[in-house]
Design a protein around this motif. Structure first.
Motif, short mmCIF file in Angstrom:
data_model
loop_
_atom_site.label_atom_id
_atom_site.label_comp_id
_atom_site.label_asym_id
_atom_site.label_seq_id
_atom_site.Cartn_x
_atom_site.Cartn_y
_atom_site.Cartn_z
N PHE A 277 -97.12 -67.11 -17.44
CA PHE A 277 -96.70 -66.03 -18.35
C PHE A 277 -98.20 -65.50 -19.08
O PHE A 277 -98.21 -64.78 -19.75
CB PHE A 277 -95.67 -66.28 -19.04
N GLY A 278 -99.04 -66.37 -18.71
CA GLY A 278 -100.71 -65.92 -19.27
C GLY A 278 -100.39 -65.87 -21.06
O GLY A 278 -99.84 -66.72 -21.58
N ARG A 279 -100.95 -64.94 -21.55
CA ARG A 279 -100.95 -64.62 -22.69
C ARG A 279 -99.59 -64.41 -23.49
O ARG A 279 -99.43 -64.46 -24.81
CB ARG A 279 -101.93 -63.56 -23.50
N CYS A 280 -98.68 -64.22 -22.49
CA CYS A 280 -97.11 -63.87 -23.09
C CYS A 280 -96.38 -65.08 -23.26
O CYS A 280 -95.24 -65.15 -23.66
CB CYS A 280 -96.62 -62.97 -22.10
N MET B 88 -98.30 -55.67 -22.29
CA MET B 88 -98.85 -56.02 -21.01
C MET B 88 -99.88 -56.98 -21.40
O MET B 88 -100.77 -56.98 -22.16
CB MET B 88 -99.44 -54.76 -20.27
N ASP B 89 -100.04 -57.77 -20.28
CA ASP B 89 -101.10 -58.72 -20.42
C ASP B 89 -102.14 -58.43 -19.18
O ASP B 89 -101.75 -58.58 -17.90
CB ASP B 89 -100.56 -60.45 -20.07
N VAL B 90 -103.28 -57.88 -19.30
CA VAL B 90 -104.06 -57.42 -18.44
C VAL B 90 -105.18 -58.29 -18.32
O VAL B 90 -105.93 -58.39 -19.53
CB VAL B 90 -104.52 -55.91 -18.72
N PRO B 91 -105.60 -59.04 -17.16
CA PRO B 91 -106.53 -60.07 -17.34
C PRO B 91 -107.85 -59.55 -17.78
O PRO B 91 -108.62 -60.27 -18.33
CB PRO B 91 -106.38 -60.57 -15.73
N PRO C 210 -109.04 -58.43 -23.35
CA PRO C 210 -108.93 -59.54 -24.21
C PRO C 210 -107.62 -60.11 -25.03
O PRO C 210 -107.77 -60.89 -25.39
CB PRO C 210 -110.23 -59.57 -25.16
N LYS C 211 -106.95 -59.03 -25.02
CA LYS C 211 -105.54 -59.18 -25.86
C LYS C 211 -104.27 -58.39 -25.03
O LYS C 211 -104.73 -57.56 -24.26
CB LYS C 211 -105.92 -58.95 -27.22
N ARG C 212 -103.43 -58.80 -25.64
CA ARG C 212 -102.04 -57.99 -25.19
C ARG C 212 -102.43 -56.46 -25.45
O ARG C 212 -102.81 -56.19 -26.45
CB ARG C 212 -100.80 -58.45 -25.71
N LEU C 213 -101.78 -55.71 -24.54
CA LEU C 213 -101.81 -54.37 -24.68
C LEU C 213 -100.42 -53.41 -24.72
O LEU C 213 -99.76 -53.83 -23.76
CB LEU C 213 -102.71 -53.89 -23.64
#
Length: 308
Positions: A5-8, A131-134, A137-140
């Motif tokens: 889930f990455g940064r989420c 959104m977590d876009v690789p 640098p942060k959620r968008l």
């Protein structure tokens, strides 16, 4: 394979800490619709109320070797009746979230936005992607890419405020909002630039609160501080943006899908502005997207409960 889930992941952990939220799952007859609800329940995010034709739901569960013991099943025959029943559960407080199963989006949203559904508020309903876009640098957040087709200024005001409210709930104390257009100067021939300037002034006058707005901004100037500097743009948002507000649904839909399919982004979507959040998933959504969408809805429902 364990989902990533990455940064989420932090959103899932935060939502789970508050305990499961009762969720009306509307017409979950497909594999994706039923699995999404059951997996969210397994992770401790929701307590599902399965609204639909019981025999068909049990048949789908049997095909998936899934045990529905412990889940309440509420019998309704057709998709629209299921949506109306879910709205009634939300209206009475029995459900704090509505989740789309395998009915068509317009069947569900037709009930949500109707005056008879009892879920409308003073705020226009809109959709927000977290959104977590690789490559970023942060959620968008992106809004509105799914509900309002060609919003006028008054609707855009609500779209912006809804997105700000979501950003704050997921932990962005003072969101930086970019009002997107094709150019960064006001041009009467491009209506979205005029709307962007008006929205910024509305924020100055307290008609939009809780965030820093700038616009019109082209996408490059919103995302990249270097691009803004090259064009001589001094902006408190460029390179630090948290929320991208698109001029219309077409632009938003294309933008989020480009980020997903070309950049490997994870997109979690939720409908806000109604009395309860709505998890509005697509058949093409990944399991990770469905789970994070549910986590965001849980955080919104928990925040609403805490404020009442």
């Amino acid at each position: 394979m364990t989902p990533s889930f990455g940064r989420c992941q932090a959103l899932i952990d935060q939502a789970r800490d508050h305990g499961p939220v009762t969720t009306a799952v509307v017409y979950p007859l497909s594999r994706e619709g039923l699995l999404g609800a059951v997996e969210a329940a397994r992770l401790g995010l929701i307590q599902p109320l399965l609204v639909g034709p019981g025999e068909a739901i049990r048949r789908t569960a049997a095909e998936l070797a899934m045990d529905l013991a412990g889940y309440r099943l509420i019998e309704e025959a057709d998709p629209v009746a299921c949506a109306a029943r879910a709205a009634a559960l939300a209206r009475t407080g029995e459900a704090q979230i509505i989740m789309k199963g395998s009915l068509h989006t317009d069947e569900l949203m037709g009930v949500i936005v109707s005056r008879d559904g009892g879920l409308r508020t003073h705020r226009r309903i809109s959709h927000v992607f977290v959104m977590d876009v690789p490559a970023y640098p942060k959620r968008l957040l992106i809004s509105d890419a799914a509900v309002n087709i060609a919003p006028a200024l008054a609707t855009k005001r609500d779209i912006v405020q809804n997105a700000i409210d979501v950003a704050r709930v997921i932990g962005v104390e003072t969101p930086r909002v970019a009002l997107l257009s094709a150019v960064e100067t006001v041009n009467p021939d491009i209506p979205s630039t005029v709307d962007a300037a008006a929205l910024c002034k509305m924020a100055d006058r307290g008609q939009i609160t809780g965030a820093i707005l700038d616009g019109p901004l082209a996408f490059d100037n919103a995302i990249s501080a270097e691009a803004a500097r090259t064009k001589g743009i001094a902006s408190p948002v460029s390179g630090q943006v948290d929320v991208l507000v698109v001029p219309n649904l077409e632009a938003g839909n294309m933008l989020y899908k480009q980020l997903v399919y070309l950049c490997g982004a994870l997109a979690a979507g939720v409908v806000v502005g109604a009395r309860v959040p709505v998890v509005l998933t697509s058949r093409a959504d990944t399991p990770e997207s469905r789970i994070v969408s549910t986590a965001v809805a849980c955080l919104l429902a928990q925040a609403r409960k805490a404020s009442t």
